[in-house]
Design a protein around this motif. Structure first.
Motif, PDB file in Angstrom:
ATOM      1  N   ILE A  79      61.536  39.619  34.352  1.00 39.67           N
ATOM      2  CA  ILE A  79      60.621  39.484  35.498  1.00 39.67           C
ATOM      3  C   ILE A  79      59.176  39.610  35.009  1.00 39.67           C
ATOM      4  CG2 ILE A  79      59.814  40.624  37.622  1.00 39.67           C
ATOM      5  CD1 ILE A  79      62.745  41.338  38.229  1.00 39.67           C
ATOM      6  N   ALA A  80      58.926  40.608  34.162  1.00 38.55           N
ATOM      7  CA  ALA A  80      57.556  40.806  33.641  1.00 38.55           C
ATOM      8  C   ALA A  80      57.098  39.577  32.846  1.00 38.55           C
ATOM      9  CB  ALA A  80      57.504  42.055  32.770  1.00 38.55           C
ATOM     10  N   ASP A  81      57.996  39.019  32.049  1.00 37.56           N
ATOM     11  CA  ASP A  81      57.637  37.813  31.266  1.00 37.56           C
ATOM     12  C   ASP A  81      57.186  36.687  32.208  1.00 37.56           C
ATOM     13  OD1 ASP A  81      58.425  39.103  28.971  1.00 37.56           O
ATOM     14  OD2 ASP A  81      60.403  38.133  28.870  1.00 37.56           O
ATOM     15  N   ILE A  82      57.941  36.504  33.287  1.00 37.49           N
ATOM     16  CA  ILE A  82      57.619  35.384  34.198  1.00 37.49           C
ATOM     17  C   ILE A  82      56.321  35.674  34.957  1.00 37.49           C
ATOM     18  CG2 ILE A  82      58.479  33.955  36.103  1.00 37.49           C
ATOM     19  CD1 ILE A  82      61.354  34.844  35.184  1.00 37.49           C
ATOM     20  N   VAL A  83      56.138  36.933  35.356  1.00 34.80           N
ATOM     21  CA  VAL A  83      54.865  37.292  36.004  1.00 34.80           C
ATOM     22  C   VAL A  83      53.711  36.956  35.060  1.00 34.80           C
ATOM     23  CG1 VAL A  83      53.443  39.257  36.750  1.00 34.80           C
ATOM     24  CG2 VAL A  83      55.813  39.062  37.531  1.00 34.80           C
ATOM     25  N   GLU A  84      53.864  37.286  33.779  1.00 38.76           N
ATOM     26  CA  GLU A  84      52.780  36.994  32.817  1.00 38.76           C
ATOM     27  C   GLU A  84      52.586  35.483  32.674  1.00 38.76           C
ATOM     28  OE1 GLU A  84      54.095  39.343  29.520  1.00 38.76           O
ATOM     29  OE2 GLU A  84      53.185  41.167  30.363  1.00 38.76           O
ATOM     30  N   ARG A  85      53.695  34.749  32.655  1.00 39.00           N
ATOM     31  CA  ARG A  85      53.571  33.284  32.525  1.00 39.00           C
ATOM     32  C   ARG A  85      52.899  32.681  33.756  1.00 39.00           C
ATOM     33  NH1 ARG A  85      58.832  30.954  33.208  1.00 39.00           N
ATOM     34  NH2 ARG A  85      58.037  30.021  35.115  1.00 39.00           N
ATOM     35  N   ARG A  86      53.191  33.243  34.938  1.00 35.02           N
ATOM     36  CA  ARG A  86      52.658  32.681  36.188  1.00 35.02           C
ATOM     37  C   ARG A  86      51.432  33.466  36.687  1.00 35.02           C
ATOM     38  NH1 ARG A  86      57.081  30.892  40.513  1.00 35.02           N
ATOM     39  NH2 ARG A  86      55.172  29.856  41.232  1.00 35.02           N
ATOM     40  N   LEU A  87      50.839  34.230  35.791  1.00 38.85           N
ATOM     41  CA  LEU A  87      49.766  35.152  36.186  1.00 38.85           C
ATOM     42  C   LEU A  87      48.619  34.445  36.910  1.00 38.85           C
ATOM     43  CD1 LEU A  87      48.699  38.225  34.273  1.00 38.85           C
ATOM     44  CD2 LEU A  87      46.883  36.716  35.016  1.00 38.85           C
ATOM     45  N   ALA A 100      40.461  39.534  47.692  1.00 42.19           N
ATOM     46  CA  ALA A 100      40.011  40.404  46.591  1.00 42.19           C
ATOM     47  C   ALA A 100      39.616  39.538  45.388  1.00 42.19           C
ATOM     48  CB  ALA A 100      41.108  41.396  46.228  1.00 42.19           C
ATOM     49  N   LEU A 101      38.857  40.122  44.484  1.00 39.82           N
ATOM     50  CA  LEU A 101      38.267  39.331  43.396  1.00 39.82           C
ATOM     51  C   LEU A 101      39.312  38.692  42.495  1.00 39.82           C
ATOM     52  CD1 LEU A 101      35.347  41.628  42.148  1.00 39.82           C
ATOM     53  CD2 LEU A 101      35.289  39.809  43.888  1.00 39.82           C
ATOM     54  N   LEU A 102      39.120  37.403  42.212  1.00 39.47           N
ATOM     55  CA  LEU A 102      40.013  36.702  41.296  1.00 39.47           C
ATOM     56  C   LEU A 102      39.960  37.341  39.910  1.00 39.47           C
ATOM     57  CD1 LEU A 102      41.949  34.365  40.727  1.00 39.47           C
ATOM     58  CD2 LEU A 102      39.963  32.899  40.318  1.00 39.47           C
ATOM     59  N   ARG A 103      38.745  37.742  39.490  1.00 43.48           N
ATOM     60  CA  ARG A 103      38.642  38.326  38.140  1.00 43.48           C
ATOM     61  C   ARG A 103      39.438  39.634  38.051  1.00 43.48           C
ATOM     62  NH1 ARG A 103      32.464  40.242  38.830  1.00 43.48           N
ATOM     63  NH2 ARG A 103      32.898  42.430  39.201  1.00 43.48           N
ATOM     64  N   SER A 104      39.502  40.402  39.149  1.00 45.38           N
ATOM     65  CA  SER A 104      40.308  41.633  39.126  1.00 45.38           C
ATOM     66  C   SER A 104      41.790  41.291  39.095  1.00 45.38           C
ATOM     67  CB  SER A 104      40.062  42.488  40.365  1.00 45.38           C
ATOM     68  OG  SER A 104      38.717  42.724  40.540  1.00 45.38           O
ATOM     69  N   HIS A 105      42.179  40.279  39.865  1.00 47.57           N
ATOM     70  CA  HIS A 105      43.589  39.893  39.867  1.00 47.57           C
ATOM     71  C   HIS A 105      44.013  39.399  38.491  1.00 47.57           C
ATOM     72  CE1 HIS A 105      43.592  39.390  44.502  1.00 47.57           C
ATOM     73  NE2 HIS A 105      44.047  40.558  44.153  1.00 47.57           N
ATOM     74  N   ARG A 107      42.582  40.095  35.498  1.00 45.80           N
ATOM     75  CA  ARG A 107      42.481  41.011  34.358  1.00 45.80           C
ATOM     76  C   ARG A 107      43.070  42.396  34.620  1.00 45.80           C
ATOM     77  NH1 ARG A 107      38.187  37.581  33.451  1.00 45.80           N
ATOM     78  NH2 ARG A 107      36.435  38.694  34.389  1.00 45.80           N
ATOM     79  N   GLY A 108      43.198  42.778  35.886  1.00 45.91           N
ATOM     80  CA  GLY A 108      43.706  44.115  36.161  1.00 45.91           C
ATOM     81  C   GLY A 108      44.994  44.132  36.960  1.00 45.91           C
ATOM     82  N   VAL A 109      44.969  43.466  38.105  1.00 47.41           N
ATOM     83  CA  VAL A 109      46.043  43.653  39.085  1.00 47.41           C
ATOM     84  C   VAL A 109      47.351  42.977  38.644  1.00 47.41           C
ATOM     85  CG1 VAL A 109      46.713  43.249  41.479  1.00 47.41           C
ATOM     86  CG2 VAL A 109      44.362  43.891  40.944  1.00 47.41           C
TER      87      VAL A 109
END
Ligand code: NAD
Length: 491
Positions: A79-87, A100-105, A107-109
């Motif tokens: 699941i984490a791999d796919i979240v990273e691929r579809r980040l 909310a800020l795209l840059r926060s989503h 790089r952080g969220v």
């Protein structure tokens, strides 16, 4: 229409129950806070959809509970791999949906969403154990058993991050899950359902019911077929959830609101103190943990206020998709009204609006970063959670007074302390009532740490072992040294 395209990403508008997409007769409209654009008509679930989800989650439970920790961890890492691929897709859809800020989503969220799964998967394998202990020669073995179906109810201010902070430990514990996301931000939860399918999570282990809190949410928390409720949201809703849960004695975890202090001592690094105060406007003030009551030592108050006003004047409000933007819109017209109502009532009561105090545009959802000198410590603006870019500032003259003011609230979620004196920091933090205290920093989060609120800010703690304690049936088994056919003591 069962799918829509939001910011170039296809999103299913239906529920996800027992591995299938399910429609409802009715829908509700979802709009973007950025420009009011209509994004989707989402399936509006109620008792029937909740019943179906509980049936599916209960049917899937024995199989999921019987998997080994390693099997669960493997799927969670996928699941984490796919979240990273579809980040990038998750980031842009979340920004479009909640402002909310795209840059926060980016790089952080969203990295944190992936981390939620990796952390709890690894914790399950490497850290979740209790040393056996002896009682008069008997051996106690503590274990964490899957509890059943977990119901998760989540808010709109960090939708996918807050949902997965609960989904991950629930899945790691061997529970099956039903998520009811906030109706103002339903989209990324639906993408997440697709991610669970691709990751190979068995049907019925994760279920999604969309809908209004008073309908789908209320039906879910009142259901006798669920074993845990984890709720993040406001105090009034938590009281309704607690009443419904009482009927079945369903254990609840509540992560609620706050009115946390940011205490600035006269020995603090002024520049750092100004940075910490400015960070309390993050996410347009829609952060439960924000230290919205600035308590400043009287001797440095004038210079702090001047430097703070100058720094805040540099906050760039605008389209949250723009990397240069520091502050986006509020989530919803109703919420903007609520924020403005607090500010205008403070103004009318004679409070001094130091800066801000109004909408930042007539036909949008932006609100000016605002600082208010209240008239008295019992003013509504000091006592109630605004959940917008509105801070109050009060002064103190001694450590005792600072602690007294900081604790003078019915909440106890967090506190921020700025001081250059380590002994003072240790003394003061011992006296503060808060689930999390940051000294000379803000928002440093480690998932091993307990997270939650004291007083009305919450019930229980999640994070690390505390999450497993909540989502599991914790069991102690006592082995006697006697009675064994082979004559050997157990141990
Ligand atoms: P809310 O209480 O209005 O709604 C939260 C969720 O509860 C939503 O999904 C909503 O649909 C659902 N709900 C509403 N009525 C319900 C009912 N009768 N039964 C079951 N579910 C119901 O909160 P919100 O406005 O979405 O979020 C803002 C609040 O959340 C603030 O108070 C904020 O401080 C708090 N919050 C706390 C944390 C934390 O970790 N402590 C994190 C984020 C937000």
């Amino acid at each position: 229409m069962t799918t829509v395209t939001v910011a170039g990403v296809e999103v299913d508008t239906r529920h996800f129950i027992g591995g299938q997409r399910v429609s409802s007769a009715e829908t509700f409209a979802d709009h973007s806070p950025i420009d009011g654009a209509h994004l989707a008509d989402i399936a509006r679930g109620g008792r029937n959809e909740v019943d179906a989800a509980v049936t599916a989650a209960r049917a899937a439970f024995p199989g999921w509970a019987a998997t080994t920790p390693a099997q669960r961890a493997e799927i969670m890492h996928r699941i984490a791999d796919i979240v990273e691929r579809r980040l990038e897709e998750l980031a842009i859809v979340e920004t479009t949906d909640n402002g909310a800020l795209l840059r926060s989503h980016r790089r952080g969220v969203m990295p944190r969403v992936a981390h939620n799964f990796r952390f709890f998967a690894d914790y399950l394998i490497n850290d979740l154990h209790h040393e056996p202990f002896e009682t008069r020669g008997h051996t106690n073995i503590v274990s964490w058993d899957p509890a059943g179906v977990t119901a998760l109810i989540t808010p709109w201010n960090a939708p996918l991050m807050l949902a997965t902070w609960k989904i991950a430990p629930a899945l790691a514990s061997g529970d099956t899950v039903i998520l009811k996301p906030a109706e103002w931000t339903p989209l990324t939860a639906s993408i997440f359902a697709d991610i669970t399918v691709e990751a190979g999570l068995p049907a019925g282990v994760f279920n999604l019911v969309q809908g209004y809190g008073e309908e789908a949410g209320a039906a879910l928390v009142a259901h006798s077929g669920i074993s845990r409720i984890s709720f993040t949201g406001s105090v009034p809703t938590a009281k309704l959830v607690a009443r419904a849960a009482a009927e079945n004695l369903t254990p609840c975890s509540f992560e609620l609101g706050g009115k946390s202090p940011t205490i600035i001592f006269d020995d603090s690094d002024l520049d750092l103190a100004v940075t910490l105060a400015t960070e309390q406007y993050d996410n347009a003030g829609q952060v439960c943990l924000a230290g919205t009551r600035l308590l400043v030592h009287e001797t440095i108050a004038p210079q702090f206020k001047e430097a703070f006003a100058e720094r805040v004047s540099r906050i760039k409000q605008g389209d949250p998709r723009d990397e240069a933007t520091d502050m986006g819109p509020q989530i919803h017209p109703e919420h903007l009204e609520r924020i403005d109502g607090f500010v205008q009532r403070a103004r009318e009561s004679g409070a001094d609006i130091v800066f801000g105090g109004n909408r930042a545009g007539a036909d949008n959802l932006y609100y000016q970063p605002t600082l208010i000198h209240p008239r008295t410590p019992s003013d509504e603006i000091v006592c109630e959670e605004v959940f917008g870019p509105v801070l109050t500032m009060q002064t103190f003259s001694s450590d005792e007074e600072a602690v007294h003011m900081a604790n003078g609230t019915e909440f106890g979620l967090a506190a921020v302390v700025a001081t250059g004196d380590r002994a003072r920091a240790e003394r003061v933090t011992k006296q503060l009532v808060a689930g999390t205290i940051w000294v000379n920093c803000f928002f440093v989060r480690d998932l091993r740490a307990p997270f939650g609120g004291s007083r009305k800010s919450g019930v229980g703690r999640e994070g690390g072992t505390w999450s497993f304690d909540f989502y599991s049936d914790v069991k102690n088994t006592v082995f006697s040294p006697n009675g064994w056919k082979d004559g050997a003591a157990h141990g």
